[in-house]
Design a protein around this motif. Structure first.
Motif, short mmCIF file in Angstrom:
data_model
loop_
_atom_site.label_atom_id
_atom_site.label_comp_id
_atom_site.label_asym_id
_atom_site.label_seq_id
_atom_site.Cartn_x
_atom_site.Cartn_y
_atom_site.Cartn_z
N ALA A 12 43.44 34.21 43.01
CA ALA A 12 43.32 35.20 44.08
C ALA A 12 42.04 36.02 43.98
O ALA A 12 41.36 36.25 44.99
CB ALA A 12 44.53 36.14 44.06
N HIS A 13 41.71 36.51 42.78
CA HIS A 13 40.61 37.46 42.62
C HIS A 13 39.65 37.03 41.51
O HIS A 13 40.05 36.32 40.59
CB HIS A 13 41.15 38.85 42.22
CG HIS A 13 42.20 39.37 43.14
ND1 HIS A 13 43.54 39.38 42.80
CD2 HIS A 13 42.12 39.88 44.39
CE1 HIS A 13 44.24 39.89 43.81
NE2 HIS A 13 43.41 40.19 44.78
N ASP A 16 40.94 36.68 37.62
CA ASP A 16 42.23 36.01 37.43
C ASP A 16 42.09 34.67 36.69
O ASP A 16 43.07 34.18 36.13
CB ASP A 16 42.92 35.75 38.77
CG ASP A 16 43.39 37.03 39.44
OD1 ASP A 16 43.83 37.94 38.73
OD2 ASP A 16 43.31 37.11 40.69
N HIS A 146 48.16 37.15 45.37
CA HIS A 146 48.61 36.07 44.48
C HIS A 146 49.71 35.25 45.17
O HIS A 146 49.73 34.03 45.09
CB HIS A 146 49.11 36.64 43.15
CG HIS A 146 48.01 37.13 42.26
ND1 HIS A 146 47.80 36.65 40.99
CD2 HIS A 146 47.02 38.04 42.49
CE1 HIS A 146 46.74 37.25 40.47
NE2 HIS A 146 46.25 38.10 41.36
ZN LIG Z 1 44.44 39.01 40.91
#
Ligand SMILES: [Zn+2]
Length: 274
Positions: A12-13, A16, A146
């Motif tokens: 997601a980011h 991660d 997520h």
């Molecule tokens: Zn994340």
């Protein structure tokens, strides 16, 4: 013609990628497998310079995104990942934040739209192995981005039919328990925090545990590259022993298996090697 062995990991980011999959990304790259990291958002809702939190005065989402994508590139270099693909969606922020309602937030993008873009990447790289989070966003984490990464990956795997094996990252409950015991024993002040019994992945759902002990240092370097988010990464402040334990093995729940591989594996490419 044999397909080049390829691993695709969907996160997601920026940041991660390190903890739950940094070891397999580094290990399989070293073993000659082509590795692809897909990062769905730019991490706009992370901390800004000086620890300024989203929603606080002086938080500049564009600046945060730019910094975090630079940190992501550094992390990717530490892990040796061959290809970084950015979907470029806007970070939705933690569950319950006002930013959840931003029309461009990743969590609000129709699943089929984002899944089609991910599916194009699957067509391009043709990964035999794909990894993302479970339906809770990873062991009960619940972050909307997520959960959305999970949804679009499931949709793209189903639509393309390309991967032979599909895994969710797992944080086995037994491992969480051991880690917290270790931290308590070494006198870490957990501020009264106790993981609830339903935090983490039920142990019986874990199919694969990959030993990435030789890659602990590189995972740590990759995690430290995300310097601007350091305040939120409590694993960086754990005692060495607990940190080593948390970093040395990566666990997965297998959701799809089209090859001859046993129920319990130590290698995600079991059944795929010539
Ligand atoms: Zn994340």
């Amino acid at each position: 013609m044999d397909r080049e062995l390829t691993l695709m990991v969907v996160h997601a980011h920026p940041d991660d990628e390190c903890l739950s999959t940094g070891g397999v990304l580094a290990r399989y790259t070293d073993e000659g497998v082509r590795t692809v990291l897909v990062t769905c958002t730019n991490g706009e809702q992370g901390d800004d310079t000086g620890g300024v939190k989203p929603g606080e005065e002086g938080h500049d989402a564009a600046r945060v995104a730019e910094r975090r994508l630079a940190e992501l590139r550094e992390s990717v270099a530490h892990l040796g990942i061959d290809h970084l693909e950015l979907l470029g969606y806007r970070d939705s922020g933690m569950d319950g934040w006002d930013t959840n309602h931003h029309p461009d937030a990743f969590a609000n993008v129709p699943v089929e739209v984002a899944a089609a873009r991910l599916g194009e990447l699957m067509e391009r790289y043709r990964p035999q192995v794909v990894i993302t989070y479970d339906e809770t966003g990873g062991g009960g984490y619940g972050h909307p981005d997520h959960v959305q990464a999970h949804r679009i990956t499931v949709a793209a795997v189903e639509a393309t039919g390309i991967p032979d094996k599909f895994y969710y990252t797992a944080i086995p409950r037994a491992a969480i328990k051991r880690m917290f015991e270790l931290m308590r024993d070494s006198g870490v002040d957990l501020g009264g925090f106790e993981p609830s019994d339903d935090f983490g992945t039920p142990d019986e759902r874990v199919n694969a545990v990959v030993d990435v002990t030789p890659y602990v240092e590189r995972k740590l370097k990759a995690l430290k590259a995300h310097e601007s988010q350091g305040e939120n990464i409590f694993l960086l402040r754990m005692p060495d022993e607990a940190q080593h334990q948390a970093f040395s093995h990566e666990a997965f729940e297998r959701k799809l298996n089209k090859v001859n591989a046993p129920d319990h594996e130590e290698d995600l490419f079991t059944g795929l090697r010539p």
